[in-house]
Write an enzyme that holds these catalytic residues in place. Structure first.
Site, PDB file in Angstrom:
ATOM      1  N   SER A  42      46.433  15.852  25.923  1.00  0.00           N
ATOM      2  CA  SER A  42      45.897  17.201  26.044  1.00  0.00           C
ATOM      3  C   SER A  42      45.285  17.730  24.748  1.00  0.00           C
ATOM      4  O   SER A  42      44.446  18.631  24.790  1.00  0.00           O
ATOM      5  CB  SER A  42      47.000  18.152  26.517  1.00  0.00           C
ATOM      6  N   HIS A 248      49.312  24.569  22.243  1.00  0.00           N
ATOM      7  CA  HIS A 248      48.073  23.785  22.181  1.00  0.00           C
ATOM      8  C   HIS A 248      47.019  24.549  21.382  1.00  0.00           C
ATOM      9  O   HIS A 248      47.047  25.782  21.315  1.00  0.00           O
ATOM     10  CB  HIS A 248      47.533  23.506  23.590  1.00  0.00           C
TER      11      HIS A 248
END
Length: 267
Positions: A42, A248
């Site tokens: 990711s 993230h």
């Protein structure tokens, strides 16, 4: 000058200009020999950056992720991203490296975090206390020391086998927390332990990448001042409304952090 001579001169000038344009254009065309493939998890697909491509589905590949940004700026001869949210070393080998070939000249990859359970660790730390958090990170560190180099070797061997002529750039993970600041949420002890775990994963990855002759794109220093608990963060904090983007990089983390590091190592 007669009309016929004017027309002749104009035609000659047009011909000269067309030759000049061709000469100028040729180097740019010749420079487009890079065949770039992005692999990984990711942090390479761009979860948290938004602007996901419809074809990527649950892999959540973003047009604002560093591979797409680099491709847009450099116009390679070909570009494909196989990076996918949730990818492990095993799934990279089983479902991503097939995109490589002997014509591939540039590869980027980030992988390893899911193999030691980054997401589960952060959930434990967010939902439980310091003791549980520290214990979870310690288990992950022990697992990383025992298993991660071997798992990365599997990936790197597969990449080199499929793309023998490629420059390979391995991207690391940013350290999540700026320490010694006032910060709500996790305890200072938990934050320090999480940073310790990320540093271990990055150091193991850097060493293993070097053993294969791969470049290591270390993003840790460029994220300093942009971590969680900083005034200008490039990372998403825990988001209960969208747990998937938690911890993230934002779009700014890709453009301001990952892209410069990748660009330097890809040159």
């Amino acid at each position: 000058m007669t009309r016929s001579r004017l027309l002749t001169a104009a035609a000659g000038l047009a011909t000269a200009l067309s030759v000049l344009v061709a000469l100028v254009a040729t180097p740019a065309q010749a420079a487009s020999t890079v065949h770039y493939v992005a692999l990984g998890d990711s942090y390479s697909s761009g979860v948290g950056a938004g602007s996901y491509t419809s074809e990527s589905g649950s892999c959540q590949r973003s047009t604002k992720a560093y591979p797409a940004l680099w491709a847009a700026a450099n116009a390679p001869a070909s570009y494909v991203s196989k990076a996918c949210s949730g990818a492990t070393t095993a799934t990279v080998v089983s479902s991503q490296v097939s995109a490589l070939s002997s014509t591939t000249t540039l590869v980027s990859i980030s992988v390893g975090g899911n193999d030691i359970g980054f997401a589960d660790i952060m959930k434990t730390c967010a939902l439980y206390g310091t003791t549980e958090c520290v214990a979870a990170v310690q288990r992950a560190e022990d697992k990383a020391r025992a298993n991660l180099p071997g798992l990365l070797n599997n990936v790197y061997n597969a990449i080199r086998s499929r793309a023998p002529n490629a420059k390979v750039v391995v991207l690391g993970y940013p350290v999540f927390y700026q320490l010694n600041t006032t910060c709500v949420g996790l305890s200072a002890t938990s934050r320090a332990k999480i940073n310790e775990g990320i540093n271990l994963v990055d150091d193991l990855t850097k060493t293993t990448a070097a053993q294969h002759g791969f470049k290591f794109g270390d993003v840790r220093s460029i994220f300093v001042g942009h971590q969680l608990c900083s005034g200008d963060k490039w990372l998403h904090a825990l988001n209960f409304a969208d747990l998937g983007i938690s911890y993230h990089p934002m779009a700014t983390g890709h453009s301001g952090g990952y892209l410069p590091v990748f660009r330097t190592n890809a040159a």
